[in-house]
Design a protein around this motif. Structure first.
Motif, PDB file in Angstrom:
ATOM      1  N   UNK A  36      83.429 109.434  29.672  1.00 21.41           N
ATOM      2  CA  UNK A  36      82.201 108.706  29.343  1.00 21.41           C
ATOM      3  C   UNK A  36      82.499 107.233  29.078  1.00 21.41           C
ATOM      4  N   UNK A  37      83.578 106.969  28.364  1.00 18.90           N
ATOM      5  CA  UNK A  37      83.906 105.582  28.037  1.00 18.90           C
ATOM      6  C   UNK A  37      84.277 104.772  29.278  1.00 18.90           C
ATOM      7  N   UNK A  38      84.794 105.429  30.300  1.00 18.54           N
ATOM      8  CA  UNK A  38      85.129 104.712  31.535  1.00 18.54           C
ATOM      9  C   UNK A  38      83.898 104.008  32.105  1.00 18.54           C
ATOM     10  N   UNK A  39      82.772 104.698  32.095  1.00 15.90           N
ATOM     11  CA  UNK A  39      81.527 104.080  32.559  1.00 15.90           C
ATOM     12  C   UNK A  39      81.079 102.978  31.608  1.00 15.90           C
ATOM     13  N   UNK A  40      81.188 103.227  30.299  1.00 10.13           N
ATOM     14  CA  UNK A  40      80.793 102.218  29.308  1.00 10.13           C
ATOM     15  C   UNK A  40      81.622 100.942  29.461  1.00 10.13           C
ATOM     16  N   UNK A  41      82.902 101.105  29.758  1.00 10.91           N
ATOM     17  CA  UNK A  41      83.797  99.956  29.913  1.00 10.91           C
ATOM     18  C   UNK A  41      83.369  99.107  31.106  1.00 10.91           C
ATOM     19  N   UNK A  42      83.025  99.756  32.201  1.00 13.50           N
ATOM     20  CA  UNK A  42      82.584  99.005  33.378  1.00 13.50           C
ATOM     21  C   UNK A  42      81.294  98.238  33.106  1.00 13.50           C
ATOM     22  N   UNK A  43      80.446  98.803  32.273  1.00 16.33           N
ATOM     23  CA  UNK A  43      79.154  98.180  31.987  1.00 16.33           C
ATOM     24  C   UNK A  43      79.266  97.080  30.934  1.00 16.33           C
ATOM     25  N   UNK A  44      80.022  97.348  29.856  1.00 21.46           N
ATOM     26  CA  UNK A  44      80.042  96.443  28.701  1.00 21.46           C
ATOM     27  C   UNK A  44      81.267  95.542  28.649  1.00 21.46           C
ATOM     28  N   UNK A  45      82.382  95.974  29.228  1.00 20.86           N
ATOM     29  CA  UNK A  45      83.622  95.192  29.242  1.00 20.86           C
ATOM     30  C   UNK A  45      84.082  94.813  27.830  1.00 20.86           C
ATOM     31  N   UNK A  46      84.346  95.811  26.984  1.00 21.62           N
ATOM     32  CA  UNK A  46      84.800  95.501  25.623  1.00 21.62           C
ATOM     33  C   UNK A  46      86.245  95.016  25.596  1.00 21.62           C
ATOM     34  N   UNK A  47      86.591  94.335  24.513  1.00 18.90           N
ATOM     35  CA  UNK A  47      87.983  93.962  24.282  1.00 18.90           C
ATOM     36  C   UNK A  47      88.709  95.029  23.473  1.00 18.90           C
ATOM     37  N   UNK A  48      87.943  95.773  22.668  1.00 13.94           N
ATOM     38  CA  UNK A  48      88.524  96.780  21.782  1.00 13.94           C
ATOM     39  C   UNK A  48      87.654  98.030  21.776  1.00 13.94           C
ATOM     40  N   UNK A  49      88.288  99.189  21.834  1.00 15.99           N
ATOM     41  CA  UNK A  49      87.609 100.448  21.575  1.00 15.99           C
ATOM     42  C   UNK A  49      88.323 101.090  20.389  1.00 15.99           C
ATOM     43  N   UNK A  50      87.604 101.258  19.290  1.00 17.64           N
ATOM     44  CA  UNK A  50      88.171 101.851  18.085  1.00 17.64           C
ATOM     45  C   UNK A  50      87.655 103.279  17.956  1.00 17.64           C
ATOM     46  N   UNK A  51      88.552 104.220  17.800  1.00 21.53           N
ATOM     47  CA  UNK A  51      88.194 105.635  17.726  1.00 21.53           C
ATOM     48  C   UNK A  51      88.364 106.115  16.290  1.00 21.53           C
ATOM     49  N   UNK A  52      87.273 106.593  15.702  1.00 19.17           N
ATOM     50  CA  UNK A  52      87.313 107.082  14.328  1.00 19.17           C
ATOM     51  C   UNK A  52      86.647 108.434  14.208  1.00 19.17           C
ATOM     52  N   UNK A  53      86.416 108.871  12.988  1.00 22.58           N
ATOM     53  CA  UNK A  53      85.833 110.168  12.743  1.00 22.58           C
ATOM     54  C   UNK A  53      86.890 111.198  12.391  1.00 22.58           C
ATOM     55  N   UNK A  54      86.424 112.328  11.909  1.00 20.03           N
ATOM     56  CA  UNK A  54      87.321 113.359  11.382  1.00 20.03           C
ATOM     57  C   UNK A  54      88.340 113.845  12.408  1.00 20.03           C
ATOM     58  N   UNK A  55      87.967 113.911  13.692  1.00 24.83           N
ATOM     59  CA  UNK A  55      88.901 114.419  14.703  1.00 24.83           C
ATOM     60  C   UNK A  55      90.141 113.543  14.849  1.00 24.83           C
TER      61      UNK A  55
END
Length: 401
Positions: free
Chosen positions: A306-325
């Motif tokens: 899912x993030x692969x598509x988001x990256x192409x659309x938004x072009x972020x510099x950082x993706x931070x992964x949080x949450x209990x998992x």
């Protein structure tokens, strides 16, 4: 030159950064008479929005001039984070620092009244048991693990928790707090909190992976909520793997249906492992169970799709992964990186940082405090709380639950 009240001076002083000033310096900087500035400083000090600072010795003869800094004292905000697997409350000063915090027991399935009453009671207890019982509370920030109409403070589309749907959270908490209550989705607040911890992160997507899966988007240093507050709802984007898996939203193949904590727990339980909740999954992975580790990494692969598509659309510099998992080790983040760096375009991933949250469980709590603090220090709110700089701002009420 027009009027120049205490809040004008406070806003001006805060804009000059973290330093102290003499009366003469402020008079020169503002272009106002010393008598006017002195009067406004008296009002700010009485209101707890400015404080006398240590004098700085001077080489010149005579007594050094008194100094003042625009640092709110005896003021604070309350932050509340209501999740599916945890509930937290914190007291912050108006610099956004957490002074005290605590967990409180409540289940979202028990309904909003029960949970919000418990949150208010925990806030009262936190104040009483800290050394800040006399603080004036300027605002309250609430994060909820549901989509939220931010302007109204009402959750929506809470399919499996119908009691929460369109519930008036600020209205209910008005019984306990005599100040504005701001409400947002916990993934949005995680993004605010993570961005505060990583001020140089640039354009950011913050993903919360726990009982649910959601994302917050930071663009140009600002939280992007979308037209109706639904931006970042990646949990209900379909993924290729097991596309026929039913989702609580009524559709099939949603990310949350295959990669959330409960989804992973269900797959492990089907293999005969003792897993019902996201905490069970975490404990199994931390104990070295290979099936659990593989399941968490596979969930990371699905999130990465899912993030692969988001990256192409938004072009972020950082993706931070949080949450209990993410507390199960580096397996989730590794699974995300594996897919993103393989499938996203090289141009979009050049320089892209995919990192574990600096506060996997507390980032949304920090974000709720930031949301409340930013509102508390807004000019309009300060004028409401401190008309003319006078003391006596509204504060926490009974909050006994």
């Amino acid at each position: 030159m027009g009027s120049f009240d205490a809040i004008d001076l406070f806003s001006f002083g805060r804009g000059l950064g973290d330093r102290s000033f003499t009366l003469s310096e402020l008079s020169e900087l503002t272009g106002r008479a010393r008598s006017t500035v002195a009067l406004r400083l008296e009002e700010l000090i009485a209101a707890g929005l400015a404080v006398s600072a240590p004098t700085i010795p001077s080489a010149a003869a005579g007594r050094p001039s008194a100094r003042v800094s625009f640092e709110p004292v005896s003021w604070g905000t309350i932050a509340i984070d209501i999740g599916r697997s945890h509930n937290l409350v914190a007291l912050l000063n108006l610099s956004g620092q957490i002074i005290a915090e605590a967990a409180f027991p409540a289940e979202m399935a028990d309904g909003p009244e029960v949970v919000l009453d418990a949150a208010a009671a925990a806030s009262s207890t936190l104040l009483k048991e800290s050394d800040h019982a006399g603080w004036r509370i300027a605002a309250v920030g609430v994060g909820i693990a549901l989509p939220v109409f931010h302007e109204e403070g009402r959750p929506f589309n809470s399919t499996n928790l119908p009691e929460w749907d369109h519930f008036d959270v600020p209205g209910h908490l008005a019984k306990y707090f005599a100040v504005p209550v701001l409400v947002d989705n916990d993934a949005n607040l995680m993004a605010l909190g993570e961005h505060a911890l990583r001020p140089d992160a640039g354009e950011m997507i913050a993903v919360e992976a726990s009982t649910g899966i959601g994302a917050g988007i930071i663009s140009n240093g600002t939280l992007f909520r979308g037209a109706k507050g639904a931006a970042g709802a990646i949990g209900h984007i379909p993924v290729p793997r097991e596309a026929d898996v039913p989702c609580i939203c009524g559709r099939r193949g949603c990310l949350v249906a295959v990669a959330s904590g409960p989804a992973i727990a269900a797959s492990l339980s089907a293999q005969g492992l003792p897993a019902t909740t996201v905490d069970d999954v975490v404990e199994l992975a931390l104990s070295g169970n290979l099936e659990a580790i593989a399941a968490v990494r596979r969930a990371g692969n699905d999130i990465g799709e899912v993030l692969t598509t988001c990256i192409s659309f938004f072009n972020p510099a950082t993706i931070a992964i949080g949450g209990r998992l993410t507390t199960a080790g580096n397996h989730l983040v590794a699974g995300i990186r594996e897919v993103v760096y393989q499938k996203a375009t090289p141009f979009a991933t050049e320089g892209l940082a995919i990192v574990r949250s600096l506060e996997p469980v507390r980032a949304a709590l920090i974000g709720a405090g930031i949301m409340a603090t930013e509102y508390a220090l807004s000019e309009d709110n300060l004028r409401r709380l401190v008309p003319g700089g006078a003391a006596g701002a509204p504060s926490l009420l009974v909050a006994e639950g």
